[in-house]
Design a protein around this motif. Structure first.
Motif, PDB file in Angstrom:
ATOM      1  N   HIS A 186       0.828  -1.213   0.000  1.00 49.28           N
ATOM      2  CA  HIS A 186       0.000   0.000   0.000  1.00 49.28           C
ATOM      3  C   HIS A 186       0.858   1.257   0.000  1.00 49.28           C
ATOM      4  CE1 HIS A 186       1.052  -0.159   4.235  1.00 49.28           C
ATOM      5  NE2 HIS A 186       0.478   1.014   4.447  1.00 49.28           N
ATOM      6  N   LEU A 187       2.059   1.178   0.604  1.00 51.43           N
ATOM      7  CA  LEU A 187       2.949   2.342   0.627  1.00 51.43           C
ATOM      8  C   LEU A 187       3.471   2.684  -0.755  1.00 51.43           C
ATOM      9  CD1 LEU A 187       5.155   1.909   3.830  1.00 51.43           C
ATOM     10  CD2 LEU A 187       3.302   3.547   3.439  1.00 51.43           C
ATOM     11  N   GLN A 188       3.564   1.673  -1.613  1.00 50.81           N
ATOM     12  CA  GLN A 188       4.065   1.918  -2.963  1.00 50.81           C
ATOM     13  C   GLN A 188       3.132   2.822  -3.751  1.00 50.81           C
ATOM     14  OE1 GLN A 188       5.269  -1.750  -4.870  1.00 50.81           O
ATOM     15  NE2 GLN A 188       6.294  -2.505  -3.026  1.00 50.81           N
ATOM     16  N   GLU A 189       1.866   2.851  -3.392  1.00 52.68           N
ATOM     17  CA  GLU A 189       0.915   3.768  -4.008  1.00 52.68           C
ATOM     18  C   GLU A 189       0.848   5.084  -3.233  1.00 52.68           C
ATOM     19  OE1 GLU A 189      -0.517   3.332  -6.959  1.00 52.68           O
ATOM     20  OE2 GLU A 189       0.674   1.480  -7.025  1.00 52.68           O
ATOM     21  N   LEU A 190       0.871   4.992  -1.910  1.00 52.08           N
ATOM     22  CA  LEU A 190       0.760   6.199  -1.099  1.00 52.08           C
ATOM     23  C   LEU A 190       1.953   7.126  -1.258  1.00 52.08           C
ATOM     24  CD1 LEU A 190      -0.745   4.902   2.279  1.00 52.08           C
ATOM     25  CD2 LEU A 190      -1.909   6.024   0.384  1.00 52.08           C
ATOM     26  N   VAL A 191       3.143   6.561  -1.517  1.00 48.73           N
ATOM     27  CA  VAL A 191       4.332   7.407  -1.643  1.00 48.73           C
ATOM     28  C   VAL A 191       4.184   8.380  -2.807  1.00 48.73           C
ATOM     29  CG1 VAL A 191       5.682   5.911  -3.185  1.00 48.73           C
ATOM     30  CG2 VAL A 191       6.860   7.358  -1.506  1.00 48.73           C
ATOM     31  N   LEU A 199       8.846  14.585   1.367  1.00 44.16           N
ATOM     32  CA  LEU A 199       9.319  13.209   1.491  1.00 44.16           C
ATOM     33  C   LEU A 199      10.757  13.173   2.003  1.00 44.16           C
ATOM     34  CD1 LEU A 199       9.029  10.130   0.950  1.00 44.16           C
ATOM     35  CD2 LEU A 199       9.793  10.590  -1.403  1.00 44.16           C
ATOM     36  N   VAL A 200      10.989  12.368   3.042  1.00 42.79           N
ATOM     37  CA  VAL A 200      12.342  12.125   3.532  1.00 42.79           C
ATOM     38  C   VAL A 200      12.520  10.614   3.704  1.00 42.79           C
ATOM     39  CG1 VAL A 200      12.790  14.350   4.630  1.00 42.79           C
ATOM     40  CG2 VAL A 200      11.534  12.589   5.891  1.00 42.79           C
ATOM     41  N   LEU A 201      13.771  10.153   3.672  1.00 37.00           N
ATOM     42  CA  LEU A 201      14.064   8.727   3.698  1.00 37.00           C
ATOM     43  C   LEU A 201      14.843   8.351   4.954  1.00 37.00           C
ATOM     44  CD1 LEU A 201      15.119   8.093  -0.023  1.00 37.00           C
ATOM     45  CD2 LEU A 201      12.829   8.066   0.985  1.00 37.00           C
ATOM     46  N   GLU A 202      14.656   7.105   5.375  1.00 37.81           N
ATOM     47  CA  GLU A 202      15.337   6.620   6.574  1.00 37.81           C
ATOM     48  C   GLU A 202      15.451   5.101   6.522  1.00 37.81           C
ATOM     49  OE1 GLU A 202      12.891   6.950  10.158  1.00 37.81           O
ATOM     50  OE2 GLU A 202      11.204   7.579   8.903  1.00 37.81           O
ATOM     51  N   THR A 203      16.430   4.579   7.248  1.00 40.32           N
ATOM     52  CA  THR A 203      16.563   3.127   7.343  1.00 40.32           C
ATOM     53  C   THR A 203      15.931   2.577   8.612  1.00 40.32           C
ATOM     54  OG1 THR A 203      18.735   3.309   8.417  1.00 40.32           O
ATOM     55  CG2 THR A 203      18.696   3.066   5.996  1.00 40.32           C
ATOM     56  N   ASP A 204      15.902   3.381   9.688  1.00 38.89           N
ATOM     57  CA  ASP A 204      15.506   2.904  11.014  1.00 38.89           C
ATOM     58  C   ASP A 204      16.375   1.722  11.427  1.00 38.89           C
ATOM     59  OD1 ASP A 204      13.985   3.228  13.331  1.00 38.89           O
ATOM     60  OD2 ASP A 204      12.509   1.717  12.737  1.00 38.89           O
ATOM     61  N   SER A 205      17.590   1.686  10.906  1.00 41.22           N
ATOM     62  CA  SER A 205      18.507   0.586  11.226  1.00 41.22           C
ATOM     63  C   SER A 205      18.836   0.600  12.722  1.00 41.22           C
ATOM     64  CB  SER A 205      19.781   0.715  10.392  1.00 41.22           C
ATOM     65  OG  SER A 205      20.331   2.005  10.492  1.00 41.22           O
ATOM     66  N   PRO A 206      19.032  -0.598  13.304  1.00 41.29           N
ATOM     67  CA  PRO A 206      19.274  -1.897  12.668  1.00 41.29           C
ATOM     68  C   PRO A 206      18.010  -2.665  12.286  1.00 41.29           C
ATOM     69  CG  PRO A 206      19.442  -2.147  15.028  1.00 41.29           C
ATOM     70  CD  PRO A 206      19.198  -0.676  14.773  1.00 41.29           C
ATOM     71  N   GLU A 244      17.918  12.316  -8.741  1.00 41.23           N
ATOM     72  CA  GLU A 244      16.905  13.343  -8.519  1.00 41.23           C
ATOM     73  C   GLU A 244      16.185  13.114  -7.198  1.00 41.23           C
ATOM     74  OE1 GLU A 244      14.352  16.533  -8.692  1.00 41.23           O
ATOM     75  OE2 GLU A 244      16.209  16.143  -9.802  1.00 41.23           O
ATOM     76  N   LEU A 245      15.819  11.869  -6.914  1.00 43.79           N
ATOM     77  CA  LEU A 245      15.151  11.592  -5.650  1.00 43.79           C
ATOM     78  C   LEU A 245      16.085  11.850  -4.474  1.00 43.79           C
ATOM     79  CD1 LEU A 245      12.651  10.612  -4.134  1.00 43.79           C
ATOM     80  CD2 LEU A 245      13.553   8.287  -4.316  1.00 43.79           C
ATOM     81  N   ALA A 246      17.341  11.453  -4.604  1.00 41.92           N
ATOM     82  CA  ALA A 246      18.318  11.688  -3.538  1.00 41.92           C
ATOM     83  C   ALA A 246      18.445  13.184  -3.254  1.00 41.92           C
ATOM     84  CB  ALA A 246      19.666  11.097  -3.913  1.00 41.92           C
ATOM     85  N   LYS A 247      18.475  13.991  -4.312  1.00 38.87           N
ATOM     86  CA  LYS A 247      18.591  15.441  -4.126  1.00 38.87           C
ATOM     87  C   LYS A 247      17.353  16.000  -3.434  1.00 38.87           C
ATOM     88  CE  LYS A 247      19.482  19.813  -6.511  1.00 38.87           C
ATOM     89  NZ  LYS A 247      18.468  20.518  -5.702  1.00 38.87           N
ATOM     90  N   ARG A 248      16.181  15.580  -3.870  1.00 41.19           N
ATOM     91  CA  ARG A 248      14.945  16.081  -3.270  1.00 41.19           C
ATOM     92  C   ARG A 248      14.873  15.764  -1.783  1.00 41.19           C
ATOM     93  NH1 ARG A 248       9.865  14.545  -7.290  1.00 41.19           N
ATOM     94  NH2 ARG A 248      10.575  15.685  -9.150  1.00 41.19           N
ATOM     95  N   THR A 249      15.105  14.509  -1.454  1.00 40.59           N
ATOM     96  CA  THR A 249      14.953  14.097  -0.062  1.00 40.59           C
ATOM     97  C   THR A 249      16.052  14.678   0.822  1.00 40.59           C
ATOM     98  OG1 THR A 249      16.111  12.006  -0.524  1.00 40.59           O
ATOM     99  CG2 THR A 249      13.699  11.992  -0.658  1.00 40.59           C
ATOM    100  N   THR A 250      17.232  14.864   0.256  1.00 43.24           N
ATOM    101  CA  THR A 250      18.316  15.504   1.007  1.00 43.24           C
ATOM    102  C   THR A 250      17.985  16.966   1.273  1.00 43.24           C
ATOM    103  OG1 THR A 250      19.990  14.015   0.115  1.00 43.24           O
ATOM    104  CG2 THR A 250      20.761  16.122   0.968  1.00 43.24           C
TER     105      THR A 250
END
Length: 260
Positions: A186-191, A199-206, A244-250
């Protein structure tokens, strides 16, 4: 790139934390925001940032699981931590009524105290929410005019919940959960509904190792260097180039947390 959520104080990184950070930098993930989930880990996060500066920032806060520990000492200590330049947000804070490791009334109190603190020190909030959207939204609506924005970390909710957060002009953090064909479809559509400036990105690692990652590490441990894989997967979904996505989210992360 900026990984906005890394649990670097977790014991999973105790043996090779230096190497994990070095590999992230080599992969192009050159800004890591270390998540503070309780008072002790918030202090540890600040020490890590001071040790690895530049490149590391952190949050300072009390996760809803630890809300039962809250007292006036916590408020004073968190306020002191915000004087450190590396602290860029209050959190991880919010509500989690799924497991209720802390009673709901204590979660609500600790959350409101941290919203008040964020308003006082003019920092954004790093938000957690699970099975508590209605209650969380009520408090956020009350305090949103007074705080410097924020991000709903590791968003996995539905369209209505996404729209509610966007109406509050909050950022949305997406993790490798989106790579899970069982839970993340469902996230693949919501994104696609998230504005490009939110939009920002994260790993939430570990945690949350992307299921599409190949080869899979034997340890099954997620690391900040895998943010590049998450970026690749989402870029395909959005029909964008990875750069392009990396630049936007950064740019978004830099704007939200004032990293520059």
């Amino acid at each position: 790139m900026v990984d906005i959520g890394v649990n670097l104080t977790d014991h999973a990184f105790s043996a090779d934390r230096d190497n994990v950070i070095a590999q992230a930098f080599e992969a192009g993930v050159t800004s890591l925001i270390v998540t503070g989930t309780n008072l002790n880990e918030s202090h540890q996060a600040v020490k890590l940032c001071q040790q690895y500066n530049p490149g590391l920032w952190c949050t300072a806060g009390i996760h809803p699981h630890h809300a039962k520990e809250w007292n006036e000492h916590h408020l004073a200590e968190l306020k002191n931590l915000t004087h450190e330049q590396c602290v860029v947000a209050i959190g991880e804070t919010g509500l989690d009524f799924n497991r209720n490791f802390s009673p709901p009334e204590q979660q609500l109190f600790a959350f409101e105290q941290q919203l008040k603190l964020a308003a006082e020190v003019a920092l954004p909030v790093f938000l957690h929410e699970r099975d508590a959207h209605t209650e969380q939204l009520k408090l956020l609506k009350q305090y949103r005019p007074h705080i410097q924005g924020g991000v709903i970390h590791c968003f996995t909710g539905n369209r209505e919940e996404l729209e509610n957060y966007l109406e509050l002009d909050l950022y949305v953090g997406i993790t490798g959960w989106i790579c899970d064909e069982r839970r993340g479809l469902h996230l693949q559509e919501l994104v696609k509904l998230i504005p490009e400036n939110r939009l920002v990105l994260e790993t939430d690692s570990p945690y949350l190792l992307p299921r599409t990652l190949r080869p899979k590490p034997k340890s099954r441990r997620n690391e900040p260097r895998h943010l590049t894989h998450i970026n690749q997967q989402i870029a395909q979904m959005l029909e964008l180039s990875e750069s392009e996505l990396a630049k936007r989210t950064t740019d978004n992360a830099n704007r939200l947390f004032k990293l520059n």
